[in-house]
Design a protein around this motif. Structure first.
Motif, PDB file in Angstrom:
ATOM      1  N   VAL A 106       0.775  -1.423   0.451  1.00 63.43           N
ATOM      2  CA  VAL A 106       0.058   0.067  -0.009  1.00 63.43           C
ATOM      3  C   VAL A 106       0.676   1.300   0.374  1.00 63.43           C
ATOM      4  CG1 VAL A 106      -1.626   1.144   1.292  1.00 63.43           C
ATOM      5  CG2 VAL A 106      -1.561  -0.959   1.443  1.00 63.43           C
ATOM      6  N   ARG A 107       2.087   0.985   0.894  1.00 68.38           N
ATOM      7  CA  ARG A 107       3.160   2.435   0.746  1.00 68.38           C
ATOM      8  C   ARG A 107       3.233   2.402  -1.063  1.00 68.38           C
ATOM      9  NH1 ARG A 107       7.993   3.188   5.136  1.00 68.38           N
ATOM     10  NH2 ARG A 107       5.739   2.852   6.637  1.00 68.38           N
ATOM     11  N   GLY A 108       3.648   1.674  -1.157  1.00 72.04           N
ATOM     12  CA  GLY A 108       4.383   1.643  -2.441  1.00 72.04           C
ATOM     13  C   GLY A 108       3.064   2.437  -3.624  1.00 72.04           C
ATOM     14  N   LEU A 109       2.264   1.977  -3.203  1.00 70.63           N
ATOM     15  CA  LEU A 109       1.228   2.824  -4.352  1.00 70.63           C
ATOM     16  C   LEU A 109       0.805   4.104  -4.057  1.00 70.63           C
ATOM     17  CD1 LEU A 109      -1.541  -0.258  -5.135  1.00 70.63           C
ATOM     18  CD2 LEU A 109       0.071   0.341  -6.067  1.00 70.63           C
ATOM     19  N   SER A 110       0.848   4.241  -2.691  1.00 71.22           N
ATOM     20  CA  SER A 110       0.523   5.621  -1.851  1.00 71.22           C
ATOM     21  C   SER A 110       1.078   6.734  -2.544  1.00 71.22           C
ATOM     22  CB  SER A 110       0.861   5.567  -0.901  1.00 71.22           C
ATOM     23  OG  SER A 110       1.406   5.232  -0.057  1.00 71.22           O
ATOM     24  N   ALA A 194       8.253   3.965  -5.045  1.00 72.10           N
ATOM     25  CA  ALA A 194       7.127   3.183  -4.890  1.00 72.10           C
ATOM     26  C   ALA A 194       7.354   1.435  -5.264  1.00 72.10           C
ATOM     27  CB  ALA A 194       5.902   3.918  -6.320  1.00 72.10           C
ATOM     28  N   PHE A 195       8.211   1.579  -6.049  1.00 71.57           N
ATOM     29  CA  PHE A 195       8.932   0.602  -6.290  1.00 71.57           C
ATOM     30  C   PHE A 195       9.925  -0.401  -5.740  1.00 71.57           C
ATOM     31  CE2 PHE A 195      12.909  -2.161  -8.330  1.00 71.57           C
ATOM     32  CZ  PHE A 195      11.788  -2.477  -8.867  1.00 71.57           C
ATOM     33  N   MET A 196      10.299   0.498  -4.233  1.00 74.73           N
ATOM     34  CA  MET A 196      11.284  -0.203  -3.560  1.00 74.73           C
ATOM     35  C   MET A 196      10.045  -0.459  -2.494  1.00 74.73           C
ATOM     36  SD  MET A 196      14.658   1.525  -2.893  1.00 74.73           S
ATOM     37  CE  MET A 196      14.857   0.921  -1.479  1.00 74.73           C
TER      38      MET A 196
END
Length: 209
Positions: A106-110, A194-196
């Motif tokens: 979710v962090r990556g998507l946000s 985001a990728f990480m």
């Protein structure tokens, strides 16, 4: 707290704790230790490194006012409280690996969503989502450390795991600054974060208790 058996003397308790302790050199031979360090490296990179350091200038450059940007930080901080307490509740009932992977995903998507916010409400919505999983990674990471290596090892090993978090934060802060100087924008920095985050979700699922 539910303990059974004879009460140990202070000396017996100290010996018991020493026997149950796993040092960092021994932990380094366990893949899960490196996975915990790797995921928390990403936590530092994406949170303190990228967002906490560079969110304000990014928002101001996209025509948000100082008040709107600082309000977003306030929303993020308030949701931190709910996210961290909620994370502990969730981990006690549904395990640690799954929620930890979900938080990073979710962090990556946000972080990708941040690149497309269009007004103050959408900025504050992003801040609420990011705030919910900002520190929510700490309860599962710490309890995974305790479950894998024993609760008498949490102090030392969490110190090394948090060290990787700070290395990630330092690298993220510096790298985003360098990217901005080269490109004139933070886009690549946020995309890398985001990728990480998505990679960290996969690493979390690979942890074995």
């Amino acid at each position: 707290y539910g303990a059974t058996g004879p009460v140990r003397t202070a000396a017996q308790e100290a010996a018991h704790q020493e026997a149950q302790r796993v040092g960092v050199l021994e932990a380094m031979r366990v893949p899960s230790f490196w996975l915990l360090m790797g995921t928390f490296f990403v936590c530092g990179y994406t949170s303190n490194g990228i967002v906490l350091t560079h969110f304000m200038p990014h928002a101001l450059e996209h025509n948000f006012s100082e008040l709107q940007a600082s309000t977003a930080l306030g929303v993020m901080g308030a949701m931190n409280v709910l996210g961290t307490i909620g994370s502990g509740w969730i981990c006690d009932r549904f395990g640690r690996r799954g929620p930890l992977a979900f938080y990073y995903f979710v962090r990556g998507l946000s972080l990708l969503f941040l690149l497309y916010v269009w007004n103050a409400p959408s900025l504050h919505l992003w801040a609420a989502v990011f705030g919910l999983n900002y520190i929510s990674t700490v309860p599962p990471t710490t309890t995974l450390t305790a479950n894998i290596f024993g609760r008498y090892s949490v102090g030392e090993l969490s110190g090394w795991i948090f060290f990787s978090h700070q290395v990630g934060a330092a690298l993220g802060a510096a790298l985003a600054g360098w990217i901005y100087e080269l490109t004139g924008a933070y886009t690549i920095a946020f995309v890398s974060a985001a990728f990480m985050g998505i990679v960290a979700a996969g690493l979390a699922l690979a942890i074995r208790e």
